[in-house]
Design a protein around this motif. Structure first.
Motif, PDB file in Angstrom:
ATOM      1  N   ALA A   1       0.843  -1.193   0.000  1.00 17.54           N
ATOM      2  CA  ALA A   1       0.000   0.000   0.000  1.00 17.54           C
ATOM      3  C   ALA A   1       0.882   1.248   0.000  1.00 17.54           C
ATOM      4  CB  ALA A   1      -0.911   0.000   1.221  1.00 17.54           C
ATOM      5  N   PHE A   2       0.508   2.218  -0.777  1.00 16.57           N
ATOM      6  CA  PHE A   2       1.174   3.516  -0.886  1.00 16.57           C
ATOM      7  C   PHE A   2       2.533   3.437  -1.581  1.00 16.57           C
ATOM      8  CE2 PHE A   2      -1.199   3.540   3.242  1.00 16.57           C
ATOM      9  CZ  PHE A   2      -2.356   4.090   2.709  1.00 16.57           C
ATOM     10  N   GLN A   3       2.782   2.365  -2.312  1.00 16.06           N
ATOM     11  CA  GLN A   3       3.990   2.250  -3.134  1.00 16.06           C
ATOM     12  C   GLN A   3       3.540   2.103  -4.582  1.00 16.06           C
ATOM     13  OE1 GLN A   3       6.333  -1.006  -1.516  1.00 16.06           O
ATOM     14  NE2 GLN A   3       7.254   0.348  -0.006  1.00 16.06           N
ATOM     15  N   ASP A   4       3.240   3.234  -5.198  1.00 18.35           N
ATOM     16  CA  ASP A   4       2.685   3.274  -6.544  1.00 18.35           C
ATOM     17  C   ASP A   4       3.634   3.984  -7.502  1.00 18.35           C
ATOM     18  OD1 ASP A   4      -0.371   2.389  -6.344  1.00 18.35           O
ATOM     19  OD2 ASP A   4       0.115   3.552  -4.546  1.00 18.35           O
ATOM     20  N   VAL A   5       3.727   3.441  -8.717  1.00 22.14           N
ATOM     21  CA  VAL A   5       4.555   4.008  -9.774  1.00 22.14           C
ATOM     22  C   VAL A   5       3.716   4.007 -11.049  1.00 22.14           C
ATOM     23  CG1 VAL A   5       6.615   3.653 -11.206  1.00 22.14           C
ATOM     24  CG2 VAL A   5       6.716   3.203  -8.750  1.00 22.14           C
ATOM     25  N   LEU A   6       3.737   5.103 -11.762  1.00 19.75           N
ATOM     26  CA  LEU A   6       3.029   5.207 -13.026  1.00 19.75           C
ATOM     27  C   LEU A   6       4.054   5.300 -14.139  1.00 19.75           C
ATOM     28  CD1 LEU A   6       0.128   5.434 -14.160  1.00 19.75           C
ATOM     29  CD2 LEU A   6       0.422   7.920 -14.079  1.00 19.75           C
ATOM     30  N   LEU A   7       4.148   4.248 -14.955  1.00 22.54           N
ATOM     31  CA  LEU A   7       5.016   4.262 -16.129  1.00 22.54           C
ATOM     32  C   LEU A   7       4.226   4.866 -17.279  1.00 22.54           C
ATOM     33  CD1 LEU A   7       6.543   0.649 -15.977  1.00 22.54           C
ATOM     34  CD2 LEU A   7       7.613   2.792 -15.222  1.00 22.54           C
ATOM     35  N   VAL A   8       4.809   5.843 -17.955  1.00 28.64           N
ATOM     36  CA  VAL A   8       4.143   6.506 -19.074  1.00 28.64           C
ATOM     37  C   VAL A   8       5.099   6.576 -20.265  1.00 28.64           C
ATOM     38  CG1 VAL A   8       2.627   7.896 -17.593  1.00 28.64           C
ATOM     39  CG2 VAL A   8       4.846   8.815 -18.283  1.00 28.64           C
ATOM     40  N   PRO A   9       4.553   6.537 -21.485  1.00 28.29           N
ATOM     41  CA  PRO A   9       5.427   6.683 -22.649  1.00 28.29           C
ATOM     42  C   PRO A   9       6.120   8.043 -22.629  1.00 28.29           C
ATOM     43  CG  PRO A   9       3.238   5.944 -23.304  1.00 28.29           C
ATOM     44  CD  PRO A   9       3.158   6.344 -21.867  1.00 28.29           C
ATOM     45  N   GLY A  10       7.368   8.032 -22.960  1.00 28.96           N
ATOM     46  CA  GLY A  10       8.123   9.282 -22.995  1.00 28.96           C
ATOM     47  C   GLY A  10       9.595   8.997 -23.103  1.00 28.96           C
ATOM     48  N   GLN A  11      10.349  10.033 -23.201  1.00 27.62           N
ATOM     49  CA  GLN A  11      11.795   9.901 -23.309  1.00 27.62           C
ATOM     50  C   GLN A  11      12.417  10.056 -21.932  1.00 27.62           C
ATOM     51  OE1 GLN A  11      13.112   8.881 -26.165  1.00 27.62           O
ATOM     52  NE2 GLN A  11      14.995   8.638 -25.031  1.00 27.62           N
ATOM     53  N   PRO A  12      13.021   8.997 -21.404  1.00 25.79           N
ATOM     54  CA  PRO A  12      13.692   9.134 -20.109  1.00 25.79           C
ATOM     55  C   PRO A  12      14.939  10.002 -20.251  1.00 25.79           C
ATOM     56  CG  PRO A  12      13.984   6.918 -20.991  1.00 25.79           C
ATOM     57  CD  PRO A  12      13.102   7.658 -21.948  1.00 25.79           C
ATOM     58  N   PRO A  13      15.417  10.550 -19.150  1.00 24.41           N
ATOM     59  CA  PRO A  13      16.635  11.362 -19.231  1.00 24.41           C
ATOM     60  C   PRO A  13      17.824  10.524 -19.682  1.00 24.41           C
ATOM     61  CG  PRO A  13      16.015  10.953 -16.945  1.00 24.41           C
ATOM     62  CD  PRO A  13      14.911  10.417 -17.793  1.00 24.41           C
ATOM     63  N   ALA A  14      18.763  11.177 -20.341  1.00 25.10           N
ATOM     64  CA  ALA A  14      19.947  10.473 -20.843  1.00 25.10           C
ATOM     65  C   ALA A  14      20.874  10.053 -19.710  1.00 25.10           C
ATOM     66  CB  ALA A  14      20.696  11.359 -21.836  1.00 25.10           C
ATOM     67  N   GLN A  15      20.835  10.792 -18.596  1.00 25.52           N
ATOM     68  CA  GLN A  15      21.687  10.472 -17.455  1.00 25.52           C
ATOM     69  C   GLN A  15      20.821  10.227 -16.226  1.00 25.52           C
ATOM     70  OE1 GLN A  15      24.442  13.680 -16.961  1.00 25.52           O
ATOM     71  NE2 GLN A  15      25.679  13.060 -18.718  1.00 25.52           N
ATOM     72  N   THR A  16      21.381   9.482 -15.289  1.00 33.88           N
ATOM     73  CA  THR A  16      20.683   9.203 -14.036  1.00 33.88           C
ATOM     74  C   THR A  16      20.511  10.497 -13.254  1.00 33.88           C
ATOM     75  OG1 THR A  16      21.687   7.021 -13.979  1.00 33.88           O
ATOM     76  CG2 THR A  16      20.738   7.819 -11.930  1.00 33.88           C
ATOM     77  N   SER A  17      19.307  10.711 -12.771  1.00 33.32           N
ATOM     78  CA  SER A  17      18.999  11.893 -11.989  1.00 33.32           C
ATOM     79  C   SER A  17      19.700  11.835 -10.636  1.00 33.32           C
ATOM     80  CB  SER A  17      17.488  11.975 -11.774  1.00 33.32           C
ATOM     81  OG  SER A  17      17.174  13.009 -10.877  1.00 33.32           O
ATOM     82  N   THR A  18      19.999  12.997 -10.092  1.00 36.41           N
ATOM     83  CA  THR A  18      20.542  13.040  -8.736  1.00 36.41           C
ATOM     84  C   THR A  18      19.419  12.900  -7.713  1.00 36.41           C
ATOM     85  OG1 THR A  18      20.465  15.457  -8.744  1.00 36.41           O
ATOM     86  CG2 THR A  18      22.560  14.423  -9.343  1.00 36.41           C
ATOM     87  N   ALA A  19      18.193  13.182  -8.119  1.00 37.31           N
ATOM     88  CA  ALA A  19      17.043  12.930  -7.250  1.00 37.31           C
ATOM     89  C   ALA A  19      16.781  11.423  -7.237  1.00 37.31           C
ATOM     90  CB  ALA A  19      15.812  13.668  -7.765  1.00 37.31           C
ATOM     91  N   ALA A  20      16.242  10.938  -6.129  1.00 38.53           N
ATOM     92  CA  ALA A  20      15.991   9.494  -6.001  1.00 38.53           C
ATOM     93  C   ALA A  20      14.664   9.279  -5.288  1.00 38.53           C
ATOM     94  CB  ALA A  20      17.118   8.833  -5.215  1.00 38.53           C
ATOM     95  N   VAL A  21      14.121   8.096  -5.465  1.00 43.47           N
ATOM     96  CA  VAL A  21      12.913   7.697  -4.750  1.00 43.47           C
ATOM     97  C   VAL A  21      13.254   6.437  -3.960  1.00 43.47           C
ATOM     98  CG1 VAL A  21      11.997   6.361  -6.705  1.00 43.47           C
ATOM     99  CG2 VAL A  21      10.440   7.213  -4.951  1.00 43.47           C
ATOM    100  N   SER A  22      12.695   6.328  -2.768  1.00 46.08           N
ATOM    101  CA  SER A  22      12.948   5.165  -1.918  1.00 46.08           C
ATOM    102  C   SER A  22      11.650   4.428  -1.648  1.00 46.08           C
ATOM    103  CB  SER A  22      13.549   5.597  -0.576  1.00 46.08           C
ATOM    104  OG  SER A  22      14.797   6.200  -0.766  1.00 46.08           O
ATOM    105  N   PHE A  23      11.745   3.110  -1.598  1.00 41.53           N
ATOM    106  CA  PHE A  23      10.614   2.258  -1.270  1.00 41.53           C
ATOM    107  C   PHE A  23      11.042   1.325  -0.144  1.00 41.53           C
ATOM    108  CE2 PHE A  23       9.912   3.279  -5.755  1.00 41.53           C
ATOM    109  CZ  PHE A  23       8.609   3.757  -5.713  1.00 41.53           C
ATOM    110  N   ALA A  24      10.168   1.154   0.845  1.00 33.23           N
ATOM    111  CA  ALA A  24      10.453   0.253   1.947  1.00 33.23           C
ATOM    112  C   ALA A  24      10.329  -1.193   1.492  1.00 33.23           C
ATOM    113  CB  ALA A  24       9.486   0.513   3.101  1.00 33.23           C
TER     114      ALA A  24
END
Length: 166
Positions: A73-96
């Motif tokens: 519960a409360f661990q939701d991700v929405l995958l959508v068509p699009g162009q992901p960034p070319a490099q890994t973001s410095t922002a991150a998401v954490s899941f328990a």
């Protein structure tokens, strides 16, 4: 910090112990308090990685338009068509997660995308974590609380900054 109190009853995350069972995947409907939207060039490949590597499932989807993934519960991700960034973001998401899931999760991610996952690492804030870079170049941390020993040095360190476990 006198306003801190145990509220595990409203969380899907179990209290840590050496034999903590893994919670069931959550199939219920609720108003989502937060979710992550992830653009991907390949919905099918991304869904496979998130499902087989990170333990999510396809909660519902519309072919070619989006995939709503969920774990607990409360661990939701929405995958959508699009162009992901070319490099890994410095922002991150954490899941328990539960600590006994980390090694298998890291191995599964590595099998699906070599070089995508770290080994489990114990952190000073009393968790064990695996860092993953998804096919969409999203930084994901799978984090598991570790059992808390109130007599430990870690407990003393937390107490010194004003955090006490009730």
């Amino acid at each position: 910090m006198t306003e801190i109190y145990p509220a595990f009853s409203i969380s899907p995350v179990p209290q840590p112990s050496s034999d903590t069972p893994v919670p069931e995947l959550f199939h219920g409907m609720y108003g989502m308090p937060a979710f992550v939207t992830v653009p991907t060039a390949d919905l099918e490949a991304s869904t496979r990685f998130w499902s087989e590597g990170l333990g999510f499932f396809d909660f519902f989807s519309a072919e070619g338009q989006f995939v709503h993934l969920r774990r607990w519960a409360f661990q939701d991700v929405l995958l959508v068509p699009g162009q992901p960034p070319a490099q890994t973001s410095t922002a991150a998401v954490s899941f328990a997660c539960v600590e006994n899931q980390l090694e298998e999760m890291a191995a599964s991610c590595q099998r699906l995308l070599p070089g995508s996952a770290s080994e489990p690492t114990v952190k000073p804030w009393n968790s064990a974590e695996v860092d993953v870079v998804t096919p969409e170049n999203l930084s994901v941390t799978m984090t598991a609380a570790r059992p808390f020993d109130p007599e430990s040095q870690k407990a003393q360190n937390l107490k010194e900054i004003g955090i006490e476990k009730q």
